[in-house]
Design a protein around this motif. Structure first.
Motif, PDB file in Angstrom:
ATOM      1  N   PRO A 185      28.583  19.763  95.866  1.00 24.21           N
ATOM      2  CA  PRO A 185      29.071  20.725  96.110  1.00 24.21           C
ATOM      3  C   PRO A 185      29.020  21.901  94.762  1.00 24.21           C
ATOM      4  N   PRO A 186      29.243  23.045  94.724  1.00 27.51           N
ATOM      5  CA  PRO A 186      29.098  24.068  93.947  1.00 27.51           C
ATOM      6  C   PRO A 186      29.767  23.586  92.568  1.00 27.51           C
ATOM      7  N   ASN A 187      30.801  23.032  92.492  1.00 32.48           N
ATOM      8  CA  ASN A 187      31.527  22.749  91.337  1.00 32.48           C
ATOM      9  C   ASN A 187      30.622  21.525  90.533  1.00 32.48           C
ATOM     10  N   CYS A 188      29.847  20.914  91.329  1.00 34.59           N
ATOM     11  CA  CYS A 188      29.074  20.015  90.309  1.00 34.59           C
ATOM     12  C   CYS A 188      27.642  20.275  90.329  1.00 34.59           C
ATOM     13  N   SER A 189      27.009  20.809  91.453  1.00 29.45           N
ATOM     14  CA  SER A 189      25.547  21.054  91.175  1.00 29.45           C
ATOM     15  C   SER A 189      25.369  22.087  90.071  1.00 29.45           C
ATOM     16  N   ILE A 190      24.013  21.707  89.381  1.00 29.42           N
ATOM     17  CA  ILE A 190      23.547  22.558  88.410  1.00 29.42           C
ATOM     18  C   ILE A 190      22.791  23.561  89.181  1.00 29.42           C
ATOM     19  N   TRP A 191      22.002  23.081  90.025  1.00 33.46           N
ATOM     20  CA  TRP A 191      20.943  24.064  90.855  1.00 33.46           C
ATOM     21  C   TRP A 191      21.980  25.242  91.538  1.00 33.46           C
ATOM     22  N   GLU A 192      21.546  26.296  91.590  1.00 34.48           N
ATOM     23  CA  GLU A 192      22.609  27.619  92.187  1.00 34.48           C
ATOM     24  C   GLU A 192      23.765  27.654  91.458  1.00 34.48           C
ATOM     25  N   SER A 193      23.914  27.053  90.141  1.00 35.43           N
ATOM     26  CA  SER A 193      25.167  27.177  89.473  1.00 35.43           C
ATOM     27  C   SER A 193      25.245  28.452  88.661  1.00 35.43           C
ATOM     28  N   SER A 194      24.637  28.907  87.404  1.00 40.34           N
ATOM     29  CA  SER A 194      24.870  30.197  86.901  1.00 40.34           C
ATOM     30  C   SER A 194      23.901  30.282  85.630  1.00 40.34           C
ATOM     31  N   TYR A 195      23.620  31.584  85.451  1.00 41.13           N
ATOM     32  CA  TYR A 195      22.490  31.701  84.116  1.00 41.13           C
ATOM     33  C   TYR A 195      23.293  31.287  83.269  1.00 41.13           C
ATOM     34  N   GLU A 196      24.530  31.462  83.073  1.00 43.52           N
ATOM     35  CA  GLU A 196      25.305  30.846  81.710  1.00 43.52           C
ATOM     36  C   GLU A 196      24.960  29.525  81.622  1.00 43.52           C
ATOM     37  N   ILE A 197      25.301  28.546  82.596  1.00 38.20           N
ATOM     38  CA  ILE A 197      25.452  26.925  82.490  1.00 38.20           C
ATOM     39  C   ILE A 197      23.941  26.634  82.305  1.00 38.20           C
ATOM     40  N   THR A 198      22.963  27.258  82.950  1.00 33.92           N
ATOM     41  CA  THR A 198      21.667  26.754  82.770  1.00 33.92           C
ATOM     42  C   THR A 198      21.192  27.050  81.476  1.00 33.92           C
ATOM     43  N   SER A 199      21.438  28.259  81.045  1.00 34.89           N
ATOM     44  CA  SER A 199      21.219  28.643  79.527  1.00 34.89           C
ATOM     45  C   SER A 199      21.599  27.622  78.533  1.00 34.89           C
ATOM     46  N   LYS A 200      22.980  27.346  78.507  1.00 30.66           N
ATOM     47  CA  LYS A 200      23.755  26.506  77.832  1.00 30.66           C
ATOM     48  C   LYS A 200      22.882  25.024  77.783  1.00 30.66           C
ATOM     49  N   ILE A 201      22.527  24.657  78.828  1.00 33.31           N
ATOM     50  CA  ILE A 201      21.971  23.283  78.798  1.00 33.31           C
ATOM     51  C   ILE A 201      20.581  23.271  78.265  1.00 33.31           C
TER      52      ILE A 201
END
Length: 503
Positions: free
Chosen positions: A349-365
């Motif tokens: 689901p959206p609260n777990c998936s990194i795919w289709e999460s947000s630019y903020e989350i993927t940038s931090k990773i």
């Protein structure tokens, strides 16, 4: 080191990558669905393929030197799923060859749908339902593409040489990235549904008798395989008729008793254990219902057994928002144990998936992962390092996608919502044709959308969700809508609301 470690890289390709259900973000608007006649938006049907460069780059990473096709599954494998569905693999759930028992195993193997899939694969045409692997190829996630699992099997005439079984969703856990589709416990607690076990019975096991002598590998998924009674009957038959056949079990590691230990001694079992964290708090937060200490003890038993018997042992880890910051330590831990890792992409689901999460989350990773350095010395350590590089490639792709999505959002800020909704409608049905989406299926899709999505039209995040929908392949949207009940679609929308994507 045991000899098994020398072959771990090859055997890793034959492990099961459990991937939770595809994420669905259904978008449409009520007015179009209220049309007196269902208007279908179509485009000429064209082969769905990859660039020559992508195919070339992928082939360079393949360690099986005798591969012949982009994917060997249509020529070597059958997949049995819930409700009797027979297909080619656990990713291609759209192209079903029939339903057992009305369709026999032999008829499914020799079906026109399977022949069509083989013909398309010879041309690298992925339009017969191979969209999930297509996404991973295009994202350059080469080491985790499911198609790799079949590279080591060669066609053997009239019989498949590999079979995958996902016959029941009986499970004792409620993992946060799972759903009622794959966990009977979630299905019962959320929807009051019973486990999916029918129609597979003793007659199905007996029908397998003709095929088992020709098999080189079998894979068993769930639910939790060690809780599924029909699997024990199939395992006994394999041990009787073809004891050399590899039996790969994807287990959550919670079930281990004397009966299982005796069984492991008799058959050619390989084990892949689903573990998402080596920290008790994180692990039990993700794998709800599991006891960390018990699973670690069971894992140690599986490791010792497989190493003593020269069998494959691996770890499958779901890569999600709850554990991404622990992945480097996770890799170091299993490098010390010389255990190969597979990182599973989680679509929802959206609260777990990194795919289709947000630019903020993927940038931090990305910022964190690019500071991590490994010093691999063994084959397994090199393999795990490559798997980590694959994660970086994935997140870079998702990060770029999120950046483009922000630009798209800005571009559509001033467009009237009705016009934006029309664009989504065009996107959803742009590939509609009698070949892949007949009028009955189109009506089902539109009816489900009408009964779910329009209730969210007044939410603040509705515009952004419409834009997201246009960035999801239409084929994936079709598959998820058709395979989901209206209750499930509404549940996914509520999860989006809880995650903040619909305000």
């Amino acid at each position: 080191m045991p000899k098994s470690h020398k072959n771990s890289i090859l055997k890793l390709r034959r492990t099961i990558s459990r991937t939770p259900c595809l994420s669905f973000i259904p978008m449409t608007y009520r007015k179009l669905l209220k049309l007196k006649s269902y208007k279908v938006y179509t485009a000429p049907r064209k082969p769905v393929s990859l660039s020559k460069k992508t195919i070339h780059d992928y082939n360079k990473t393949r360690t099986a030197h005798n591969y012949k096709y982009l994917c060997h599954a249509p020529f070597t494998n059958l997949y049995f799923s819930y409700g009797g569905k027979i297909g080619v693999c656990c990713y291609n759930r759209d192209n079903i060859f029939g339903n057992w028992p009305s369709t026999s195993i032999s008829d499914a193997w020799n079906s026109e749908q399977m022949k069509d899939l083989r013909n398309k694969m010879q041309k690298c045409d992925l339009s017969a339902g191979c969209y999930c692997c297509q996404v991973q190829w295009e994202e350059k996630a080469y080491t985790t593409v499911l198609a790799r699992n079949y590279d080591y099997f060669q066609p053997a005439g009239d019989y498949p040489v590999s079979m995958e079984f996902e016959l029941s969703n009986r499970c004792n856990l409620e993992c946060i990235m799972c759903s009622e589709e794959n966990s009977s416990k979630i299905a019962k607690n959320k929807l009051g549904q019973e486990e999916k076990i029918l129609p597979y019975n003793d007659e199905f096991v007996e029908e397998l008798r003709e095929f088992i002598p020709h098999l080189k590998s079998t894979k068993f998924m769930g639910g939790e395989p060690f809780l599924i009674p029909v699997y024990y009957k199939i395992w006994d038959l394999i041990i009787e008729l073809n004891p050399a056949c590899e039996i790969v079990v994807q287990t959550n590691g919670t079930i281990l008793n004397d009966k299982i230990k005796d069984l492991l001694e008799k058959g050619n079992f390989s084990i892949s254990v689903s573990i998402d964290s080596i920290k008790k708090e994180t692990y039990e937060q993700i794998r709800k219902g599991a006891k960390f200490e018990e699973v670690m003890n069971n894992l140690n038993y599986f490791i010792d057994f497989c190493q003593q018997k020269n069998r494959f042992i691996g770890i499958a880890c779901c890569f999600i928002q709850q554990n991404w910051n622990e992945i480097p330590d996770f890799i170091n831990h299993f490098n010390k144990l010389q255990i190969p890792l597979t990182f599973n992409r989680v679509w929802s689901p959206p609260n777990c998936s990194i795919w289709e999460s947000s630019y903020e989350i993927t940038s931090k990773i990305l910022e964190y992962y690019k500071t991590i350095k490994f010093n691999p010395k063994t084959q397994i350590e090199h393999r795990n390092t490559e798997a980590f590089k694959d994660l970086i490639n994935l997140v870079e792709s998702w990060n770029e996608h999120e950046k483009l999505k922000l630009k798209e959002l800005n571009k559509f800020t001033d467009i009237p919502i009705d016009e934006l909704e029309k664009k989504v409608q065009n996107h959803i049905f742009r590939l509609a044709s009698g070949e892949n989406l007949d009028i009955e299926k189109q009506i089902i899709i539109q009816t489900k959308l009408e009964n779910t999505i329009y209730t969210f039209r007044d939410n603040k995040g509705y515009r952004e969700l419409l834009i997201k929908a246009m960035n999801i392949p239409a084929e994936i949207l079709h598959t998820q809508i058709l395979n989901s009940t209206e209750e499930k679609l509404m549940e996914q929308l509520r999860e989006l609301k809880q995650s903040g994507e619909i305000e």
